[in-house]
Structure formats: structure tokens, C-alpha cells
Write an enzyme that holds these catalytic residues in place. Structure first.
Site, mmCIF file in Angstrom:
data_model
loop_
_atom_site.group_PDB
_atom_site.id
_atom_site.type_symbol
_atom_site.label_atom_id
_atom_site.label_comp_id
_atom_site.label_asym_id
_atom_site.label_seq_id
_atom_site.Cartn_x
_atom_site.Cartn_y
_atom_site.Cartn_z
ATOM 1 N N SER A 107 0.782 -1.258 0.269
ATOM 2 C CA SER A 107 -0.297 0.375 -0.113
ATOM 3 C C SER A 107 1.259 1.242 -0.105
ATOM 4 O O SER A 107 1.522 1.283 -0.938
ATOM 5 C CB SER A 107 -1.122 -0.396 0.810
ATOM 6 N N HIS A 148 -6.822 -5.732 -1.961
ATOM 7 C CA HIS A 148 -6.101 -4.770 -0.880
ATOM 8 C C HIS A 148 -5.786 -5.484 0.710
ATOM 9 O O HIS A 148 -4.906 -5.752 1.689
ATOM 10 C CB HIS A 148 -6.442 -3.729 -0.650
#
Length: 315
Positions: A169, A287
Site C-alpha cells: 500500500s 487490498h
């Protein structure tokens, strides 16, 4: 140690504790007796007594002193040159506190040194520490991270051909910036679900909500800062890049998979070294770790195998 719960009808507090060498544990604390009792703990086959951690300070590019945790077997911490792995975050005011990681534990068991610098962009020392690397000052976080790697080498803890970095991320952006700014400083990079095209990141999914943290290319002053560090735009043709594994998937709605896809293609076309540039991509990967446990184990095993191969760590 983190507070979890309490009751007005009892003198007990419920607390959670963990460190880089201790898996998460839930404790019951009696306020009046000041007694701590173990209530529950993650069952992980890891002998914490063989490992330790210490904190050092190093100077960043602008002279600012930055703290860094070093974790490893006690014999590794005593000295010598060893394979090393490093990560950090450097954004959103997120502080880098010691946390247990199976990924890290596996590698330190095999003689790796783990480094965790508390770079600016977090809030280790309050809001000013965050703001020092926010938006147009983002390069400060990358300078801090690169200075940590330079300190490890200068201190004889490791060498560039034994040093790997990893992150996901915003931390994926961090290692992407380090990869493109100082490719000679690292042997291997694991870049997970990253942001990498910082000129167009805000045009996809809901990434526009991060404009306060990064700025956007629509603002001329933001653009000038973004283009100087945007990893995708900083890839240079004919540069010998370290071995790199990029990780993403179709289901990522936070950091759009276009970042990893484009970066893989660009690095493969530009790289002049024999080091592999790999893409680990899944149709259902996103994610967050929501895939079945068997799939997550396989993905984690691939990352461990990649780093063990590149750092020549015996398995």
C-alpha cells in the site's frame, strides 16, 4: 500494550500486548493488585527466547535523528554482516511500533536482521513528524528510509547484495521510490498492492480521498513534487535494477492494480541486470487478506522463497 476493554462492575482491565518477537497476547489486569494474567495468546511455533531487539538512532539526509528497531537472533544482534530485510510506512501519521509478523519471524529464524525505521510521515513524535513528510514534502520520508539502509551498510550490519526491502500500500509506494532512486542499494524488493503512478493515482476508484496526503497533479506545485518521486515516472532505461516482485490483483479497489501492472512492464523493459522482475497477480486478490487461508499461505510462501533465493538464505 493496548487497552481493549473494562467494566464498571469489575476492577479488571483487558489489555493486548505484542512485539516483534512476541505474538499477540490478551492479558487480564487487576487494577488493585497490579497483577497481569495471560488470558489468551496466538499459538505460533516460535521460540521468542532466542531473539531480541534493540533501538538505534541514525542521521537522515537533513541531519534529523531517526529511530530504528533492529530485530534478530541474539547472535546476529551481537554483530557481523548478515542478510537484512527492512520496511517502514511513512504516511498518514501511522507510527511504526513493534508488531509480530510470521513473514519476518520466518526470515529472522534463518539469520536475517530485521530493520524497522520510524521515518517521518508517521506520528512517532507527534503531528510535526507526520507533517514533515506530507504532501509536497513526501521526499523526506524516502530520504529517511534510504538513510536507514545506508546506516545498515555503513555500520557493517549488511551489504547492498544482502539487503531486501518490502512493503504494501503506502509502504509499497515507499519501496517503489527507494527502488527507483537508489537501485544499487538493494538486492531485492517485494512491492505489494502499491501506488506507483503518482500523477494519475487519484483518477481511479476512491483514491481521490488521499489528495490531502499526497496532493494531485492538477495543482502545479503538487505536480512538481509528485513527478520528482513518482516511481513509475522515475524508472530509467538501461538501469540495473534489483530483483523485484510486485503483487496485486483484480479485486484491489484501494490501490488500483494498474500501478503494479504498469510498473512491472516498465521495469522489465528498462532493466539492464539479470535480476528477475516478477508479477504475482491474482484475479480475486485485493487490498485486504480475504482469500482462503490456503491461497494466503501459498502467496506468503512465494514471497519467502523469493527473498530466501535472492539473499541466499538457507531454508
Amino acid at each position: 500494550m493496548r487497552f481493549l476493554a473494562a467494566s464498571a462492575d469489575s476492577d479488571e482491565l483487558i489489555l493486548e500486548t505484542e512485539s516483534c518477537t512476541q505474538p499477540p497476547a490478551i492479558l487480564r489486569c487487576s487494577v488493585h493488585s497490579n497483577r497481569f494474567d495471560l488470558w489468551a495468546q496466538r499459538d505460533i511455533p516460535f521460540n521468542s527466547e532466542r531473539y531480541g531487539q534493540t533501538r538505534v538512532w541514525y542521521a537522515s539526509k537533513d541531519g534529523t535523528r531517526v529511530p530504528m528497531f533492529l530485530v534478530g537472533r541474539r547472535d546476529v544482534l551481537k554483530g557481523g554482516c548478515h542478510p537484512a530485510i527492512m520496511t517502514s510506512y511513512g504516511g498518514y501519521g501511522v507510527s511504526m511500533t513493534p508488531q509480530f509478523s510470521v513473514f519476518v519471524a520466518f526470515l529472522v529464524e534463518r539469520g536475517c536482521l530485521f530493520a524497522l525505521p520510524g521515518i517521518r510521515g508517521g506520528s512517532e513524535f507527534g503531528a510535526a513528524w507526520h507533517n514533515a513528510a506530507k504532501r509536497r514534502h513526501r521526499q523526506t520520508a524516502y530520504d529517511d528510509f534510504l538513510a536507514a539502509a545506508e546506516w545498515l551498510v555503513a555500520a557493517g550490519k549488511t551489504t547492498p547484495d544482502k539487503l531486501a526491502i518490502f512493503g504494501g500500500s503506502n509502504s509499497g509506494l515507499l519501496v517503489g521510490a527507494a527502488l527507483t532512486q537508489r537501485p544499487e542499494l538493494f538486492r531485492a524488493v517485494v512491492c505489494m498492492v502499491p501506488l506507483l503512478d503518482m500523477l494519475r493515482y487519484h483518477l481511479f476508484d476512491d483514491a481521490h480521498v488521499w489528495r490531502d496526503e499526497f496532493g494531485t497533479a492538477e495543482d502545479p506545485d503538487d505536480f512538481a513534487a509528485l513527478v520528482r518521486y513518482s516511481p513509475y515516472h522515475q524508472v530509467g532505461s538501461g538501469v540495473p535494477y534489483p530483483a523485484t516482485m510486485l503483487i496485486s490483483g483484480d479485486a484491489d479497489q484501494k490501490c488500483n492494480p494498474l500501478h503494479a501492472l504498469k510498473m512491472t512492464a516498465r521495469l522489465q523493459a528498462a532493466n539492464s541486470s539479470s535480476n528477475p522482475i516478477l508479477l504475482d497477480y491474482g484475479r480475486f486478490r485485493g487490498h485486504s487478506p480475504v482469500l482462503p487461508l490456503s491461497d494466503r499461505i501459498e502467496a506468503l510462501t512465494d514471497r519467502m522463497a523469493f527473498l530466501c533465493d535472492q539473499l541466499q538464505v538457507p531454508v
